[in-house]
Design an enzyme around this catalytic site. Structure first.
Site, PDB file in Angstrom:
ATOM      1  N   LYS A 117       2.798   4.542   2.025  1.00  0.00           N
ATOM      2  CA  LYS A 117       2.386   4.818   0.644  1.00  0.00           C
ATOM      3  C   LYS A 117       2.650   6.262   0.228  1.00  0.00           C
ATOM      4  O   LYS A 117       3.161   6.525  -0.858  1.00  0.00           O
ATOM      5  CB  LYS A 117       0.891   4.529   0.478  1.00  0.00           C
ATOM      6  CG  LYS A 117       0.579   3.066   0.296  1.00  0.00           C
ATOM      7  CD  LYS A 117      -0.934   2.878   0.189  1.00  0.00           C
ATOM      8  CE  LYS A 117      -1.422   1.929   1.235  1.00  0.00           C
ATOM      9  NZ  LYS A 117      -2.832   1.954   1.498  1.00  0.00           N
ATOM     10  N   GLY A 165      -4.745  -3.317   2.355  1.00  0.00           N
ATOM     11  CA  GLY A 165      -5.430  -4.551   1.995  1.00  0.00           C
ATOM     12  C   GLY A 165      -6.736  -4.327   1.252  1.00  0.00           C
ATOM     13  O   GLY A 165      -7.640  -5.144   1.321  1.00  0.00           O
ATOM     14  N   GLU A 201      -6.467   8.673  -6.705  1.00  0.00           N
ATOM     15  CA  GLU A 201      -5.526   8.223  -7.715  1.00  0.00           C
ATOM     16  C   GLU A 201      -6.273   7.862  -8.983  1.00  0.00           C
ATOM     17  O   GLU A 201      -7.378   7.323  -8.903  1.00  0.00           O
ATOM     18  CB  GLU A 201      -4.851   6.945  -7.204  1.00  0.00           C
ATOM     19  CG  GLU A 201      -3.351   6.960  -7.248  1.00  0.00           C
ATOM     20  CD  GLU A 201      -2.793   5.722  -6.563  1.00  0.00           C
ATOM     21  OE1 GLU A 201      -2.029   5.895  -5.616  1.00  0.00           O
ATOM     22  OE2 GLU A 201      -3.129   4.598  -6.984  1.00  0.00           O
ATOM     23  N   LYS A 202      -5.671   8.113 -10.125  1.00  0.00           N
ATOM     24  CA  LYS A 202      -6.289   7.701 -11.393  1.00  0.00           C
ATOM     25  C   LYS A 202      -6.280   6.169 -11.469  1.00  0.00           C
ATOM     26  O   LYS A 202      -5.324   5.529 -11.037  1.00  0.00           O
ATOM     27  CB  LYS A 202      -5.487   8.276 -12.549  1.00  0.00           C
ATOM     28  CG  LYS A 202      -6.126   8.053 -13.909  1.00  0.00           C
ATOM     29  CD  LYS A 202      -5.319   8.771 -14.980  1.00  0.00           C
ATOM     30  CE  LYS A 202      -5.842   8.481 -16.383  1.00  0.00           C
ATOM     31  NZ  LYS A 202      -7.202   8.997 -16.597  1.00  0.00           N
ATOM     32  N   HIS A 209       1.607  -5.566 -14.772  1.00  0.00           N
ATOM     33  CA  HIS A 209       2.443  -5.400 -13.587  1.00  0.00           C
ATOM     34  C   HIS A 209       3.891  -5.704 -13.976  1.00  0.00           C
ATOM     35  O   HIS A 209       4.214  -6.832 -14.327  1.00  0.00           O
ATOM     36  CB  HIS A 209       1.987  -6.349 -12.474  1.00  0.00           C
ATOM     37  CG  HIS A 209       2.858  -6.310 -11.258  1.00  0.00           C
ATOM     38  ND1 HIS A 209       2.453  -5.791 -10.052  1.00  0.00           N
ATOM     39  CD2 HIS A 209       4.149  -6.700 -11.077  1.00  0.00           C
ATOM     40  CE1 HIS A 209       3.446  -5.882  -9.185  1.00  0.00           C
ATOM     41  NE2 HIS A 209       4.490  -6.436  -9.777  1.00  0.00           N
ATOM     42  N   GLU A 275       7.863  -1.726  -7.894  1.00  0.00           N
ATOM     43  CA  GLU A 275       6.730  -2.207  -8.690  1.00  0.00           C
ATOM     44  C   GLU A 275       6.092  -1.046  -9.446  1.00  0.00           C
ATOM     45  O   GLU A 275       5.927   0.049  -8.892  1.00  0.00           O
ATOM     46  CB  GLU A 275       5.698  -2.881  -7.778  1.00  0.00           C
ATOM     47  CG  GLU A 275       6.272  -4.100  -7.079  1.00  0.00           C
ATOM     48  CD  GLU A 275       5.214  -4.989  -6.439  1.00  0.00           C
ATOM     49  OE1 GLU A 275       5.453  -6.205  -6.364  1.00  0.00           O
ATOM     50  OE2 GLU A 275       4.164  -4.473  -6.009  1.00  0.00           O
ATOM     51  N   GLU A 289       4.818   0.920  -5.758  1.00  0.00           N
ATOM     52  CA  GLU A 289       5.394   0.718  -4.423  1.00  0.00           C
ATOM     53  C   GLU A 289       6.724   0.000  -4.519  1.00  0.00           C
ATOM     54  O   GLU A 289       7.074  -0.558  -5.554  1.00  0.00           O
ATOM     55  CB  GLU A 289       4.445  -0.070  -3.518  1.00  0.00           C
ATOM     56  CG  GLU A 289       4.167  -1.500  -3.977  1.00  0.00           C
ATOM     57  CD  GLU A 289       3.288  -2.252  -2.985  1.00  0.00           C
ATOM     58  OE1 GLU A 289       2.360  -1.663  -2.442  1.00  0.00           O
ATOM     59  OE2 GLU A 289       3.560  -3.441  -2.755  1.00  0.00           O
ATOM     60  N   ARG A 293      12.665  -6.148   0.247  1.00  0.00           N
ATOM     61  CA  ARG A 293      13.042  -7.508   0.638  1.00  0.00           C
ATOM     62  C   ARG A 293      13.354  -8.306  -0.620  1.00  0.00           C
ATOM     63  O   ARG A 293      13.114  -7.839  -1.721  1.00  0.00           O
ATOM     64  CB  ARG A 293      11.863  -8.181   1.342  1.00  0.00           C
ATOM     65  CG  ARG A 293      10.607  -8.100   0.478  1.00  0.00           C
ATOM     66  CD  ARG A 293       9.455  -8.875   1.017  1.00  0.00           C
ATOM     67  NE  ARG A 293       8.185  -8.403   0.526  1.00  0.00           N
ATOM     68  CZ  ARG A 293       7.620  -8.739  -0.625  1.00  0.00           C
ATOM     69  NH1 ARG A 293       8.222  -9.584  -1.440  1.00  0.00           N
ATOM     70  NH2 ARG A 293       6.454  -8.241  -0.995  1.00  0.00           N
ATOM     71  N   VAL A 296       9.509 -13.493  -3.791  1.00  0.00           N
ATOM     72  CA  VAL A 296       9.260 -14.889  -4.160  1.00  0.00           C
ATOM     73  C   VAL A 296       9.802 -15.172  -5.567  1.00  0.00           C
ATOM     74  O   VAL A 296      10.447 -16.186  -5.810  1.00  0.00           O
ATOM     75  CB  VAL A 296       7.742 -15.192  -4.113  1.00  0.00           C
ATOM     76  CG1 VAL A 296       7.450 -16.593  -4.631  1.00  0.00           C
ATOM     77  CG2 VAL A 296       7.191 -15.020  -2.705  1.00  0.00           C
TER      78      VAL A 296
END
Lengths: 455, 76
Positions: A117, A165, A201-202, A209, A275, A289, A293, A296
């Site tokens: 991260k 997580g 982080e704010k 998204h 993202e 992030e 890969r 989906v």
């Protein structure tokens, strides 16, 4: 094409998708599988299949040694990791290359940088990509932490530097809470991860998204525009679209250019996704992030650009330079994907494996169903619940929504409950029609509509 | 001696997480309602509870794939 025989180190619908792309490129396929997956569709479709271990994923799909042994024994010269399992495991990418095979994905070092991260954030900032305002890396000094908090404004998220997580996350709404929560979060992080380091982080409260698909060949990268995946339940994407219905063209240009800049800065190879959180009131976007890969939801991008992303990533990783020029990538129409999962919406989405007693697959114009299902297939209980993805395309977003409603009505999966009833309601929802949603829209909607899901 | 059967098909775990000790060991006394393991079905976890009190002897192993109705342990 340098690749002659491709081993697929995955299962389910993505294994089927990869076999299709390989076959179109004239590449032979080897499907590895666990003992529970001997009857899966990808095993039936592949040229060869190898049982690599017991049902438990740690002993099969995550067993690097067994996968490399299968590659050696079958003479495969490349490995496609799909998504999940080992797809973002830098050690696996390194091990595949050390065995003299091609890894269909980025180099291990790229996975390492973008998977961390703090390192990913530093790389993004260096490439001029906006990130969520916060501490640049960990903050150990309370005075420094207070100083940053004042500068970025509340609410503020306190996260464990070593976490993941969602563990160890605290939200402070003012300085008083911040003073109380910082030591608590540090103690919890220390107990859970052996490292009390924090970063702050704010909180972007009403965010959408939005993610950008990129393809890179190690030197040059292109973007294939954005997808919006704001409809989420427990941080799992439920409904995905391309393009986003709310992004002004000028913002889209900046967003996509930022993704290309970051991909080129890290010499990215293969298909990847950056993202972002997007605030539709201020039009600000923030990198969160990178997924190193195939994802989906890649088919919605394929539907609006006409680019076969899986085929392109195999070509690039096989050593061919990127064949696509940025100016040739255009958005045509609108695509939507919904995830058909083996979960019961009437029972709080409880997973429900079982046997498919009957299957009716939707067809007609602009309709695609990427699935692992066939009639008589026994869905095993050991892996995730994704059964397939229903994807539709039309010239306009409203046309695509109507087509989704129609295709869902045609879809028939009998023998086990699926998330189809949820999508049937969403496809007829007024807020969805207006694209009036954000990442925390779906969960309250599910509570308010629970009675309609109890079929 | 009563057999405790798996309520679901999935993977049986005897520990709450890989780095934690087992809920119960062979020979432990259990009370009715004690959690003795977990069943993972498609990444979702369900607790398995003792249906009677007594001394527990496990039949299924940690991380073993199990069918619904398969014996996990004996309590008596």
């Amino acid at each position: 094409m340098a690749i002659k025989k491709l081993l697929i180190a995955n299962r389910g619908e993505i294994a089927v998708r990869i076999i299709r792309a390989a076959r179109e490129l004239g590449i032979k396929t080897v499907q590895v599988h666990s003992a529970a997956d001997a009857e899966m569709l990808a095993v039936k479709m592949a040229d060869e299949a190898v049982n690599i271990g017991p049902p438990h994923a740690a002993k099969s799909y995550l067993n690097i040694e067994a996968i490399l042994k299968a590659a050696k024994e079958t003479g495969a010269d490349a490995v496609h990791p799909g998504y999940g399992f080992l797809a973002e495991n830098a050690g696996f990418a390194d091990a595949v290359e050390a065995a003299g095979l091609i890894f269909v994905g980025p180099r291990g070092d790229s996975i390492r940088v973008m998977g961390d991260k703090v390192a990913a954030r530093v790389a993004a900032e260096a490439a001029g990509v906006p990130v969520v305002p916060g501490s640049d890396g960990r903050v150990d000094d309370p005075e420094h932490a207070r100083h940053i908090a004042m500068a970025i404004g509340f609410p503020i998220m306190i996260k464990a530097a070593a976490g993941g997580g969602g563990r160890g996350i605290r939200i402070a709404h003012d300085m008083g809470e911040f003073e109380t929560l910082m030591p608590q979060a540090s103690a919890e992080a220390k107990a859970a991860f052996g490292d009390g380091g924090l970063y702050i982080e704010k909180v972007i409260e009403r965010a959408r998204h939005i993610e950008v698909q990129i393809l890179g060949d190690g030197q040059r990268a292109v973007h294939c525009f954005e997808r919006e995946c704001s409809l989420q339940r427990r941080r799992q994407k439920v409904w995905e679209e391309a393009p986003s219905a709310v992004l002004p063209q000028a913002v889209r240009d900046k967003l996509c250019a930022s993704a290309v800049a970051l991909a080129e800065a890290v010499n990215y190879r293969g298909a990847g996704t950056l993202e972002y959180l997007y605030d539709d009131e201020t039009h600000h976007f923030y990198f969160i992030e990178m997924n190193t890969r195939i994802q989906v939801e890649h088919p919605v991008t394929e539907m609006i650009t006409g680019i076969d992303l899986v085929r392109e990533m195999i070509r690039i990783c096989g050593g061919e330079p990127l064949s696509i020029r940025q100016e040739d990538v255009r958005i045509n129409g609108h695509a939507i994907e919904v995830r058909i999962n083996a979960e019961d919406p009437a029972r709080n989405f409880q997973p429900a494996p079982g046997t498919v007693t009957a299957l009716r697959i939707p067809g007609g114009p602009g309709t695609r169903f990427d699935t692992m299902l066939y009639q008589g297939y026994q869905v095993p209980p050991f892996y995730d619940s994704l059964l397939g993805k229903l994807i539709v395309w039309d010239g306009t977003r409203s046309g695509a929504i109507a087509r989704m409603a129609r295709a869902l009505d045609e879809l028939g999966v009998e023998g086990l409950p699926t998330t189809k009833p949820l999508h049937q309601l969403l496809a007829r929802d007024a807020s969805i029609a207006k694209a009036d949603f954000h990442t925390r829209w779906l969960e309250p909607w599910l509570e308010a509509n629970a009675h309609r899901l109890n079929s | 001696m009563a057999q405790l059967l798996s309520p679901l098909p999935g993977t049986f775990y005897r520990r709450p997480s890989p780095d934690k000790p087992a809920y119960k060991n062979d020979g432990d006394k259990v009370a009715k309602g004690d959690v003795i393991g977990l069943i993972e079905v498609m990444k979702s976890f369900t607790e398995v509870k003792a249906e009677a009190a007594g001394k527990i002897t496990f039949i299924a192993e940690n991380e073993e794939p199990v069918m619904a109705g398969q014996p996990l342990a004996e309590i008596g």
